[in-house]
Enzyme design. Structure first.
Site, mmCIF file in Angstrom:
data_model
loop_
_atom_site.group_PDB
_atom_site.id
_atom_site.type_symbol
_atom_site.label_atom_id
_atom_site.label_comp_id
_atom_site.label_asym_id
_atom_site.label_seq_id
_atom_site.Cartn_x
_atom_site.Cartn_y
_atom_site.Cartn_z
ATOM 1 N N ASP A 10 31.358 45.697 41.079
ATOM 2 C CA ASP A 10 30.165 44.918 41.425
ATOM 3 C C ASP A 10 29.003 45.850 41.730
ATOM 4 O O ASP A 10 28.589 46.013 42.884
ATOM 5 C CB ASP A 10 30.480 43.985 42.606
ATOM 6 C CG ASP A 10 31.490 42.909 42.215
ATOM 7 O OD1 ASP A 10 31.422 42.427 41.061
ATOM 8 O OD2 ASP A 10 32.349 42.559 43.032
ATOM 9 N N LYS A 34 36.725 45.055 36.218
ATOM 10 C CA LYS A 34 36.059 43.757 36.056
ATOM 11 C C LYS A 34 34.547 43.982 36.030
ATOM 12 O O LYS A 34 33.995 44.574 36.954
ATOM 13 C CB LYS A 34 36.425 42.814 37.208
ATOM 14 C CG LYS A 34 35.723 41.459 37.114
ATOM 15 C CD LYS A 34 36.312 40.469 38.097
ATOM 16 C CE LYS A 34 35.604 40.411 39.422
ATOM 17 N NZ LYS A 34 34.279 39.777 39.386
ATOM 18 N N ASP A 61 33.874 39.051 33.395
ATOM 19 C CA ASP A 61 33.874 37.864 34.261
ATOM 20 C C ASP A 61 32.507 37.179 34.214
ATOM 21 O O ASP A 61 31.673 37.365 35.092
ATOM 22 C CB ASP A 61 34.211 38.348 35.691
ATOM 23 C CG ASP A 61 34.234 37.237 36.717
ATOM 24 O OD1 ASP A 61 34.340 36.060 36.332
ATOM 25 O OD2 ASP A 61 34.149 37.559 37.920
ATOM 26 N N LYS A 63 32.269 33.690 33.437
ATOM 27 C CA LYS A 63 32.475 32.271 33.813
ATOM 28 C C LYS A 63 31.617 31.317 32.992
ATOM 29 O O LYS A 63 30.755 30.620 33.542
ATOM 30 C CB LYS A 63 32.195 32.067 35.309
ATOM 31 C CG LYS A 63 33.057 32.892 36.249
ATOM 32 C CD LYS A 63 32.808 32.499 37.709
ATOM 33 C CE LYS A 63 33.664 33.276 38.674
ATOM 34 N NZ LYS A 63 33.322 34.676 38.841
ATOM 35 N N LEU A 64 31.853 31.256 31.690
ATOM 36 C CA LEU A 64 31.027 30.400 30.835
ATOM 37 C C LEU A 64 31.209 28.914 31.170
ATOM 38 O O LEU A 64 32.315 28.469 31.494
ATOM 39 C CB LEU A 64 31.365 30.649 29.354
ATOM 40 C CG LEU A 64 30.576 31.788 28.700
ATOM 41 C CD1 LEU A 64 30.924 33.128 29.282
ATOM 42 C CD2 LEU A 64 30.800 31.797 27.192
ATOM 43 N N ASP A 66 29.177 25.383 29.536
ATOM 44 C CA ASP A 66 28.090 24.730 28.795
ATOM 45 C C ASP A 66 28.740 23.737 27.842
ATOM 46 O O ASP A 66 29.953 23.520 27.908
ATOM 47 C CB ASP A 66 27.262 25.804 28.049
ATOM 48 C CG ASP A 66 25.803 25.379 27.861
ATOM 49 O OD1 ASP A 66 25.575 24.200 27.502
ATOM 50 O OD2 ASP A 66 24.905 26.208 28.077
ATOM 51 N N ILE A 67 27.950 23.170 26.931
ATOM 52 C CA ILE A 67 28.566 22.226 25.988
ATOM 53 C C ILE A 67 29.492 23.018 25.050
ATOM 54 O O ILE A 67 29.277 24.218 24.831
ATOM 55 C CB ILE A 67 27.510 21.418 25.195
ATOM 56 C CG1 ILE A 67 26.583 22.346 24.414
ATOM 57 C CG2 ILE A 67 26.719 20.507 26.131
ATOM 58 C CD1 ILE A 67 25.671 21.623 23.430
ATOM 59 N N THR A 70 28.034 25.445 22.318
ATOM 60 C CA THR A 70 27.366 26.635 22.857
ATOM 61 C C THR A 70 28.386 27.648 23.356
ATOM 62 O O THR A 70 28.251 28.854 23.131
ATOM 63 C CB THR A 70 26.392 26.218 23.999
ATOM 64 O OG1 THR A 70 25.491 25.263 23.462
ATOM 65 C CG2 THR A 70 25.627 27.394 24.554
ATOM 66 N N THR A 121 36.270 29.216 45.156
ATOM 67 C CA THR A 121 36.776 29.259 46.536
ATOM 68 C C THR A 121 35.640 29.113 47.554
ATOM 69 O O THR A 121 35.882 28.845 48.715
ATOM 70 C CB THR A 121 37.563 30.568 46.817
ATOM 71 O OG1 THR A 121 36.804 31.665 46.329
ATOM 72 C CG2 THR A 121 38.914 30.543 46.167
ATOM 73 N N ARG A 183 43.077 42.415 50.564
ATOM 74 C CA ARG A 183 42.647 43.408 51.556
ATOM 75 C C ARG A 183 43.856 44.194 52.061
ATOM 76 O O ARG A 183 44.949 43.643 52.139
ATOM 77 C CB ARG A 183 41.985 42.709 52.766
ATOM 78 C CG ARG A 183 40.644 42.056 52.456
ATOM 79 C CD ARG A 183 39.588 43.088 52.130
ATOM 80 N NE ARG A 183 38.286 42.516 51.816
ATOM 81 C CZ ARG A 183 37.841 42.251 50.588
ATOM 82 N NH1 ARG A 183 38.613 42.466 49.543
ATOM 83 N NH2 ARG A 183 36.635 41.766 50.393
ATOM 84 N N GLN A 192 35.365 37.750 52.888
ATOM 85 C CA GLN A 192 36.479 36.955 52.371
ATOM 86 C C GLN A 192 37.131 36.237 53.556
ATOM 87 O O GLN A 192 37.112 36.737 54.680
ATOM 88 C CB GLN A 192 37.516 37.849 51.668
ATOM 89 C CG GLN A 192 37.000 38.516 50.401
ATOM 90 C CD GLN A 192 36.966 37.580 49.191
ATOM 91 O OE1 GLN A 192 37.133 36.378 49.330
ATOM 92 N NE2 GLN A 192 36.723 38.142 48.032
ATOM 93 N N ARG A 213 35.531 45.769 47.052
ATOM 94 C CA ARG A 213 35.095 46.683 48.122
ATOM 95 C C ARG A 213 36.176 47.546 48.774
ATOM 96 O O ARG A 213 35.882 48.695 49.096
ATOM 97 C CB ARG A 213 34.304 45.887 49.172
ATOM 98 C CG ARG A 213 32.940 45.463 48.636
ATOM 99 C CD ARG A 213 32.344 44.326 49.402
ATOM 100 N NE ARG A 213 33.094 43.087 49.172
ATOM 101 C CZ ARG A 213 32.806 41.925 49.731
ATOM 102 N NH1 ARG A 213 31.785 41.825 50.551
ATOM 103 N NH2 ARG A 213 33.527 40.856 49.449
HETATM 104 O O1 C5P Z 1 34.918 43.097 47.175
HETATM 105 P P1 C5P Z 1 35.967 42.068 46.974
HETATM 106 O O2 C5P Z 1 37.376 42.598 46.913
HETATM 107 O O3 C5P Z 1 35.826 40.896 47.917
HETATM 108 O O4 C5P Z 1 35.660 41.527 45.483
HETATM 109 C C1 C5P Z 1 36.324 40.431 44.938
HETATM 110 C C2 C5P Z 1 35.785 40.148 43.570
HETATM 111 O O5 C5P Z 1 36.395 38.937 43.083
HETATM 112 C C3 C5P Z 1 34.278 39.913 43.510
HETATM 113 O O6 C5P Z 1 33.823 40.376 42.226
HETATM 114 C C4 C5P Z 1 34.167 38.409 43.617
HETATM 115 O O7 C5P Z 1 33.011 37.915 43.007
HETATM 116 C C5 C5P Z 1 35.410 37.951 42.855
HETATM 117 N N1 C5P Z 1 35.884 36.615 43.196
HETATM 118 C C6 C5P Z 1 36.273 36.259 44.483
HETATM 119 N N2 C5P Z 1 36.723 34.988 44.736
HETATM 120 C C7 C5P Z 1 36.799 34.095 43.742
HETATM 121 C C8 C5P Z 1 36.430 34.423 42.446
HETATM 122 C C9 C5P Z 1 35.969 35.715 42.214
HETATM 123 O O8 C5P Z 1 36.227 37.068 45.391
HETATM 124 N N3 C5P Z 1 37.288 32.896 44.000
#
Ligand code: C5P
Length: 234
Positions: A10, A34, A61, A63-64, A66-67, A70, A121, A183, A192, A213
């Site tokens: 990210d 990712k 990642d 996350k498409l 649309d119709i 497309t 989530t 984590r 989170q 992270r």
């Molecule tokens: O830094 P961290 O471990 O929290 O990153 C988790 C990654 O997973 C981020 O790119 C976040 O956007 C993604 N993600 C998430 N929960 C979801 C879907 C995607 O944390 N339900």
């Protein structure tokens, strides 16, 4: 499908992501990465080609949603990138998911792994009921979206590690679960809420864990990555 740790890169620029990936110089330590909207929108498809050329597997990642027509055409463009995994929102329904598979499948019949996003989530059951007018238990909705994804021919879903076990029970053990929210037991949780350690995610049967992270912000990112691999893959 092999179990693996996917590192969420990210970052918002090429310099930042390469500064991070440069630390992984050993061939055996090249993580599955990712690439999300932030990096893709900042740097475009070239960043995907460059990271692939460095020897990484890629989960794009985007996350498409649309119709169907497309999404099919957008997936056809993404199929020309040498990615390993990508995703769509399952709420686009089976017509959209089937169109996504059609677009993503290359002339030789091969295609990247396609994953469905169930209920984000970040969406609470209260908001789902009041704003989306879905009057069901959120768990039921997630499992129903997972089943729809499977019926449409997708390979799996993104879900919380807590949902992975049930998804496998309902959709079969070969249906892939990609789980963020991981984590270390001795680490920061950050924003989170429902988290699991890599070892717990392994125990519950996640196929891929997405870790951002705890690796990207670690004092020793390679060490943190290898610790995740040791705990999750074994
Ligand atoms: O830094 P961290 O471990 O929290 O990153 C988790 C990654 O997973 C981020 O790119 C976040 O956007 C993604 N993600 C998430 N929960 C979801 C879907 C995607 O944390 N339900």
């Amino acid at each position: 499908m092999g179990k693996d740790v996917i590192v969420a890169c990210d970052f918002s620029s090429k310099e930042e992501v390469f500064g991070f990936l440069d630390k992984f110089s050993n061939e055996e330590q090249k993580p599955f990465v990712k690439i999300g909207m932030e990096l893709f929108y900042a740097e475009g498809p070239e960043i995907v080609r460059e990271i692939k050329a460095r020897g990484h597997k890629i989960f794009l990642d985007l996350k498409l949603y649309d119709i169907p027509n497309t999404v099919m055409k957008a997936m056809k463009v993404l199929s020309t990138l040498d990615i390993d995994m990508t995703n769509v929102h399952a709420s686009g329904t089976s017509a959209m998911m089937e169109a996504a598979i059609k677009g993503l499948t290359r002339a030789d019949g091969s295609r990247p792994i396609l994953i469905g996003v169930t209920m984000l989530t970040s969406t609470s059951e209260e908001r789902m009921r009041n704003e989306l007018l879905i009057n069901e238990n959120i768990d039921t909705v997630v499992m129903s979206y997972a089943m729809n994804s499977k019926k449409a021919g997708l390979d799996g879903v993104v879900c919380s590690p807590l949902e992975a076990k049930k998804v496998h029970e309902i959709c079969g053990k070969n249906f892939v679960t990609v789980t963020p929210g991981v984590r270390f037991a001795d680490g920061e949780i950050g924003d989170q809420v429902r988290v699991m350690t890599p070892a717990q995610a392994k125990e519950i049967g996640s196929d891929y864990i997405v870790v951002g992270r705890p690796i990207t912000q670690a004092a020793d990112p390679v060490g943190a990555y290898l610790r995740c691999v040791a705990d999750f893959v074994g």
